[in-house]
Design an enzyme around this catalytic site. Structure first.
Site, PDB file in Angstrom:
ATOM      1  CB  ALA A   1      72.416  21.156  36.578  1.00 55.52           C
ATOM      2  CB  SER A   2      76.142  17.443  34.902  1.00 69.44           C
ATOM      3  OG  SER A   2      76.893  17.372  35.911  1.00 69.44           O
ATOM      4  CG  HIS A   3      74.178  16.074  30.932  1.00 70.39           C
ATOM      5  ND1 HIS A   3      74.738  15.154  31.740  1.00 70.39           N
ATOM      6  CD2 HIS A   3      73.011  15.506  30.409  1.00 70.39           C
ATOM      7  CE1 HIS A   3      73.833  14.288  31.906  1.00 70.39           C
ATOM      8  NE2 HIS A   3      72.768  14.550  31.213  1.00 70.39           N
TER       9      HIS A   3
ATOM     10  NE  ARG B   1      74.255  24.269  34.953  1.00 73.06           N
ATOM     11  CZ  ARG B   1      73.828  23.570  33.956  1.00 73.06           C
ATOM     12  NH1 ARG B   1      72.753  23.773  33.604  1.00 73.06           N
ATOM     13  NH2 ARG B   1      74.422  22.460  33.648  1.00 73.06           N
TER      14      ARG B   1
END
Length: 234
Positions: A106-108, A57
């Site tokens: 934040a994973s998915h 990200r």
């Protein structure tokens, strides 16, 4: 949101999460969080080290630098491993014998979100009591006067072989004598943290891979690929 609200909501069931650059995922809070974590994980007289990894990200750079600043300001060194899946961060924390590990992910969730999760030196999630201690230190002034100077300030070092360490670890979990030769496997990395190590694991085990989601740009994580779009790999 008041200070008492932050205290109640900083840690959730899976670390800390929120919209990047909004509380609690701000530079200011992450600097304090880094200082608090460094204080909690300092145990003994050795030179302490905390490992930090992340996903792809855009906000990961901002939050990583804030955590590094806070940790180093408490006299603790930082090991930076860059993008690596969460289990990889846990493993490399143990492998390098760091005092703790941090993963920024934040994973998915979409790229606007981000999160922070801590691991103990053994690579396991922190207990509630430890999280509570970090949380309380973050929003009180109890450690404000702890200011190492000169050579006691921490330093950050980039670890270039973290991905290779994790690839070898994953390969060792594959049964001896078995191979993936002759198999064609679709590997969807969702433009996320596994975009390098994922395909390499399967290739080194002999498979031919069709790689999807291996071109992260900071904004495309999980966009049209990944766990929310299994049809892409079908």
């Amino acid at each position: 949101m008041t200070e008492s609200d932050h205290r109640a909501k900083l840690f959730g069931t899976d670390g800390i999460r929120g919209i990047a650059n909004m509380e609690p995922m701000t530079v200011e809070t992450c600097v304090r969080l880094g200082r608090s974590a460094a204080h909690v994980f300092k145990d003994g007289t050795h030179r302490h080290r905390i490992l930090i990894g992340k996903d792809t990200r855009l906000s990961g750079y901002m939050l990583e630098n804030a955590l590094v600043a806070g940790i180093c300001s408490m006299g603790v060194d930082v090991l930076l491993v860059g993008p690596l899946p969460t289990p990889g961060i846990a493993y490399v924390t143990r492998s390098l014998r760091a005092d703790a590990g941090i993963v920024i992910s934040a994973s998915h969730n979409s790229y606007q979100d981000n999160g922070i999760k801590f691991f103990s030196r053994d690579g396991f999630k922190l207990g509630d009591d430890t999280e509570h201690e970090i949380e309380q230190l973050t929003f009180t002034g109890r450690i404000d006067d702890i200011r190492p100077t000169a050579s006691e300030v921490g330093k950050a070092t980039r670890i270039d072989d973290a991905g290779a360490r994790y690839i070898e670890h994953v390969k060792r979990s594959f049964p001896n004598g078995m191979t993936l030769e002759g198999m064609k496997i679709v590997v969807d990395c969702a433009h996320g943290a596994a975009y390098k190590v994922g395909p390499w694991v399967f290739k080194e085990l002999g498979a031919q891979t069709i790689n999807i989601g291996v071109e992260p740009n900071g904004r495309n994580i999980n966009v049209g690929v990944g766990s929310l779009h299994p049809e892409v790999a079908a």
